[in-house]
Structure formats: structure tokens, C-alpha cells
Design an enzyme around this catalytic site. Sequence first.
Site, PDB file in Angstrom:
ATOM      1  N   ASN A 168      -6.082  -7.795  -6.823  1.00 26.86           N
ATOM      2  CA  ASN A 168      -5.700  -7.646  -5.425  1.00 26.86           C
ATOM      3  C   ASN A 168      -4.492  -6.725  -5.318  1.00 26.86           C
ATOM      4  O   ASN A 168      -3.436  -6.995  -5.901  1.00 26.86           O
ATOM      5  CB  ASN A 168      -5.373  -9.009  -4.814  1.00 26.86           C
ATOM      6  N   LEU A 169      -4.609  -5.653  -4.588  1.00 25.95           N
ATOM      7  CA  LEU A 169      -3.585  -4.615  -4.509  1.00 25.95           C
ATOM      8  C   LEU A 169      -2.234  -5.188  -4.091  1.00 25.95           C
ATOM      9  O   LEU A 169      -2.104  -5.799  -3.032  1.00 25.95           O
ATOM     10  CB  LEU A 169      -4.018  -3.527  -3.527  1.00 25.95           C
ATOM     11  N   ASP A 170      -1.227  -4.964  -4.936  1.00 24.51           N
ATOM     12  CA  ASP A 170       0.167  -5.320  -4.655  1.00 24.51           C
ATOM     13  C   ASP A 170       0.358  -6.802  -4.355  1.00 24.51           C
ATOM     14  O   ASP A 170       1.306  -7.185  -3.666  1.00 24.51           O
ATOM     15  CB  ASP A 170       0.715  -4.490  -3.471  1.00 24.51           C
ATOM     16  N   GLU A 171      -0.524  -7.653  -4.882  1.00 24.11           N
ATOM     17  CA  GLU A 171      -0.420  -9.089  -4.626  1.00 24.11           C
ATOM     18  C   GLU A 171      -0.252  -9.913  -5.895  1.00 24.11           C
ATOM     19  O   GLU A 171      -0.347 -11.138  -5.867  1.00 24.11           O
ATOM     20  CB  GLU A 171      -1.642  -9.577  -3.842  1.00 24.11           C
ATOM     21  N   GLY A 178       0.799  -1.212   0.000  1.00 26.82           N
ATOM     22  CA  GLY A 178       0.000   0.000   0.000  1.00 26.82           C
ATOM     23  C   GLY A 178       0.833   1.264   0.000  1.00 26.82           C
ATOM     24  O   GLY A 178       1.972   1.284  -0.464  1.00 26.82           O
TER      25      GLY A 178
END
Length: 305
Positions: free
Chosen positions: A247-250, A222
Site C-alpha cells: 500500500n503506497l506510503d502506508e 503520493g
Amino acid sequence: MSHGRTPLDPGQAPAASDTALADRARILLSCPDRPGVVAAVSQYLYSMNANIVRMDQYSTDPDGGRLFMRVEFDLPRLSDRRRELEEGFARTARPLDMQGEIRYARERKRIAIFVSKMDHCLRELLWQWQAGDLSGDPVVIISNHPDLKDIAATFSLPFYHVPVTRETKPEAEHRQLEILQNYQVDLVVLARYMQILSTEFVSAYPNRIINIHHSFLPAFVGANPYERAYERGVKLIGATAHYVTANLDEGPIIEQDVQRVNHRDSVEDLKRIGRHIERVVLARAVAWHLEDRILTYKNKTVVFV
């Protein structure tokens, strides 16, 4: 989608020799690991009178795992034999349950670079392109701020300022997708583009959006990772290039690197050190994608370098 090289002004990025690449292709494949896979691919290429110049393979487990392969080869008169090559490979792949495709080195991928206000990752990519070190071509730069327009002009690249707010995000992304389609973009690079893409946007370019995150993921996912790293007193900071998913940063990680820091380093020191790591890591990931060195499986990557 593949396209020829975009015409450039004199003095702009030199291309790799089209003559040298005219007969070169690559097979990327994965399949259940079993005896005979390597032999089948090699024998097929031999039957086509192709010369294998590099073969890489990796098995998650030789006893019932999954095999990943990248085969680079030269085939005389390739431009006239593409259909023959693809149909023959499909026949070879079917009995062994291979999932794969053939890519052609001469077809340089077209790149859109998304930026906000920070220029270090953008400059690195454009410098490498101008030096002829990227097997693809930036064709458009898109930003939610106007700050980097002059850099685009320096490299004779079109620049689109598309402001993004919470209220206008759907309209902004619709406009961005229109631009990508108009420029027939193959790869989207988020070069410190400080916006979260919607699921609909990401789904339009699966495994074709590369982001640089200014942290050694999965740590400090994040916003504001350098501030949080400083507060935590970390001794290593890093950066991560990954494919973007919903999925954020995944998303699947392509490349990472780190550098040692200590208690004397301020937040600004961490950011300065981090900028160097970010641009190097992103440029590596982009280069590997352009050279067809990456295979994805589940939420991981196999990178043949």
C-alpha cells in the site's frame, strides 16, 4: 541473511572494531505479556554466562497486551557457541509463546541504495558510512537515471543504471532483483527513488525496504507533497521514513521529524528545508534498522533508541 563486511579501498568507510563486536548479540522478541518473560530471558542468559549490556521492553497493555523486548548482551566465545545459544533460546521461548530471533552484531548488513536524480539522501548515507557511523555497508547503488553515477564512483561503489518506464517496469524490476541477489543484499533503501515498487518486489524483502517520504505522513500521501503543502498553507513540513508495503506510503512508520515554516516560504523554500529533514530522518531510520532496534507489529513499529 547475514554477511561479512565488504572489502573497501584504503581511506573508505572505517568499520567498527570487529574485536569489540565479536562476542555481542541481540535478542529481539515479542509475546503475550505475562509474568515471568523478562525473568526467563535473563535467567537463560545468566545460565550461558552472558553479560546483558542493555535491555529494553515495552508492553501494549500489562494486562493481556503484547510485550516487546530487545536484549543486547556479550557472550564469551560467541562464534563457537551460536548453535548452543540458539537452541537454548528456542527452548526458553517455546513455553511463553515468544516470537523472536537472535542477531549478531559482527554480521554487518549489506545495503542497496536506490536513487533517481536527487542526491541529498544518498550523500548523507554515504557520508555517515564513511565516518563509520553506520553498522552496515552500502554494496551497490541502483538508479533509474544515470545522473548520480559519479557519486558512486567517488565512494568506489558499483552503480547500475536500470531505466524504468510503465511498459518496461516488470523487466526492470526483474533486473533489479537479480542485482540484489548477486550482491546478497540484506536491506534496500529508497533514497528519494521516484518509482513505486510492485507488490512482487516488496514481497521479496518484507520489512527490509526503507523509504523516505517527503511529507509528515499520513498528510500529503503520493506525489508533489511540497506543492500541496504550500497550497494548503501549512505551518509545519516534515518527512517520514517507513517500511515499504504493497500500500503506497502506508507501511509501518520508523521515524518522522518536522520544521516550522510560514507564509513567506515559497515552494522552493519548502523543498530546500525539506531536503534537510529528509536526509536526517532517513539516516536515523537506516541506522536503527542496522542496529536491530526496530520491531514491527501489525502496521506499527516499536523502536528502542
